[in-house]
Design an enzyme around this catalytic site. Structure first.
Site, PDB file in Angstrom:
ATOM      1  N   LYS A 249       1.968  -4.773   6.382  1.00 48.90           N
ATOM      2  CA  LYS A 249       1.071  -5.837   6.474  1.00 48.90           C
ATOM      3  C   LYS A 249       3.511  -6.941   6.790  1.00 48.90           C
ATOM      4  O   LYS A 249       4.339  -5.894   6.385  1.00 48.90           O
ATOM      5  CB  LYS A 249       0.954  -5.898   4.792  1.00 48.90           C
ATOM      6  N   ARG A 323     -11.553  -1.243  -0.589  1.00 46.46           N
ATOM      7  CA  ARG A 323     -12.835  -0.804  -0.974  1.00 46.46           C
ATOM      8  C   ARG A 323     -12.843   0.691  -1.194  1.00 46.46           C
ATOM      9  O   ARG A 323     -13.668   1.289  -1.840  1.00 46.46           O
ATOM     10  CB  ARG A 323     -13.507  -1.341   0.416  1.00 46.46           C
TER      11      ARG A 323
END
Length: 469
Positions: A249, A323
């Site tokens: 990120k 997820r």
């Protein structure tokens, strides 16, 4: 935050009724003229001179004997505003107050909880104590246990999220779950490190294996309630810090990633409300707790991972890690065939782009469950917004080398495709809801300071209470 007494917090600034309290008169604009007609001329002149018209949130301090003020006028909105009383403590001088006329049970609950949350602050690392706020005598009709349970749960969620990752890694998150379990007589089992491989949780292990040895991945499994009771299972994303992995990120996106365990904080808060209320359910809480790090052992883009279900997953993006850990936990959750399955996760920026910071995205293929949650959110002033599980978008997750890809290359429908990924690991026969939350207040408002936030918590509890109490 509150003094811990028994099984819950006694909210700060809520006291037993005493004679030496200042009256708070609540008025709506439509009521002001009739009320003024019954007051002394001197008080009418005073109130008019200050320009008080009972605008929502407006305060007027009226003089009393011996150079003290005698009572407070407080403007209420014509409709409901859950947070109306949260703005009042900061506007009043120190002292002890009571509401008059005595509010209805619903307004009493909102007033007491709003006042209590106005006093919340996260000051673990501050050397100075927060500014003291005035006290409120408990409204007679307020359901004290309900107020205390809600305050305790919200404070727990906020505290866990606000704690920096240096002090809230997978081990500390597990310790928080174990503390909660001990408080309510639940059991809590934690599978750590390579034990995840031994017990077939390969996706959780793959995401967390790059972390330092003292921050090894784990699965937290809390169970409470009679075995024969209807089963309610909560699954929370516990990414204690998310660098994005090898798909690193940028710093602006990484700054707030201590909050990426917000889903785990939410399910622990919701569990505390369920156990405090002694709802007749068999509660199970599953939290995959990891840190998504960069190291030589980190998963790579286009790696193919195994999962507990047996479905193979191609890694389209290492920053779509939430997820991955949830899919193992959700598949395990389905093994018990719970009557209700809820997962909560700080899953996608796409949900925030669509709905902003205040509205969690709700996904469910159960029309009745979705309607119940939305209705409860409106009633509890704890709103959510439903987004579709649009099945044609499932093709965006197709992989040429595996059963499914964890991320799509398209810039569109990110929250929906994430929910569709999770749905692949949920038994279609179960009542299931997925919440994609921000778990953070970007700016402060009365009762809702900047920082970690509980979203959808009271709405979900209301649904569970209605279904199983």
């Amino acid at each position: 935050m509150g003094e811990r007494t028994g099984g819950f917090c006694v909210p700060d600034h809520l006291i037993e009724a005493e004679t030496d309290t200042v009256e708070i008169v609540t008025l709506r604009k439509s009521e002001l003229a009739d009320w003024l007609a019954g007051q002394a001329e001197s008080e009418r002149v005073w109130i008019r001179s200050l320009g008080f018209t009972a605008e929502p949130g407006a305060v007027c301090l009226c003089p009393g004997p011996e150079s003290r003020f005698g009572r407070v006028l407080f403007g209420l909105p014509e409709g409901d505003d859950f947070w109306a009383f949260a703005q009042l403590p900061a506007k009043l001088p120190p002292g002890r107050y009571r509401i008059n006329p005595e509010p209805s049970p619903d307004l009493a609950y909102r007033a007491a909880l709003g006042w209590a949350l106005a006093g919340y602050s996260f000051d673990r690392y501050k050397s100075r104590s927060p500014k003291p706020l005035p006290d409120l005598a408990w409204p007679q009709c307020a359901e004290r246990a309900k107020v205390k349970a809600a305050f305790d749960a919200i404070a727990l969620v906020r505290d866990l999220i606000n704690t920096p990752a240096s002090d809230m890694g997978p081990a500390e998150l597990a310790a928080a779950a174990e503390k909660l379990a001990a408080q309510f007589g639940a059991t809590c089992r934690v599978i750590v490190g390579d034990g995840l491989l031994a017990e077939n949780y390969p996706a959780i292990h793959a995401v967390g294996r790059a972390a330092a040895a003292h921050r090894r991945p784990r699965l937290i499994d809390l169970v409470w309630g009679p075995e024969q009771a209807p089963k309610v299972t909560l699954v929370g994303k516990g990414v204690c810090f998310d660098t994005g992995g090898l798909d690193l990120k940028p710093s602006s996106n990484m700054k707030l990633m201590k909050k990426d365990m917000g889903g785990a904080a939410h399910v622990l808060g919701l569990a505390s409300m369920i156990m405090e209320a002694r709802l007749p359910v068999r509660l199970r809480v599953l939290i995959p707790a990891v840190e998504n790090c960069v190291s030589g052992d980190a998963m790579r883009p286009l790696d193919v991972l195994a999962t507990r279900k047996g479905t193979s997953v191609e890694i389209g993006n290492t920053d779509a890690e939430g997820r991955l850990i949830l899919c193992d936990a959700l598949f395990e959750a389905c093994r018990d065939k719970p009557a209700l399955l809820i997962d909560i996760a700080t899953l996608t920026g796409a949900a925030r782009s669509a709905l902003g910071p205040d509205l969690p995205a709700l996904f469910s293929d159960d029309e009745v469950l979705a309607a119940d949650i939305l209705r409860a959110g409106e009633a509890e002033a704890d709103p959510l917004w439903r987004l579709p599980l649009y099945k044609p978008y499932r093709r965006m997750l197709d992989s040429k080398v595996a059963d499914i890809n964890n991320a799509n290359d398209s810039p569109h429908a990110g929250a929906i495709t994430a929910a569709l990924f999770l749905q692949d690991f949920v038994d279609p026969a179960l009542a299931w809801a997925h919440l994609d939350v921000l778990a953070w207040n970007p700016s402060g408002r009365p009762g809702r300071p900047e920082g970690g936030e509980a979203q959808g918590l009271r709405a979900l509890f209301a649904v569970i209470e209605e279904r199983f109490a």
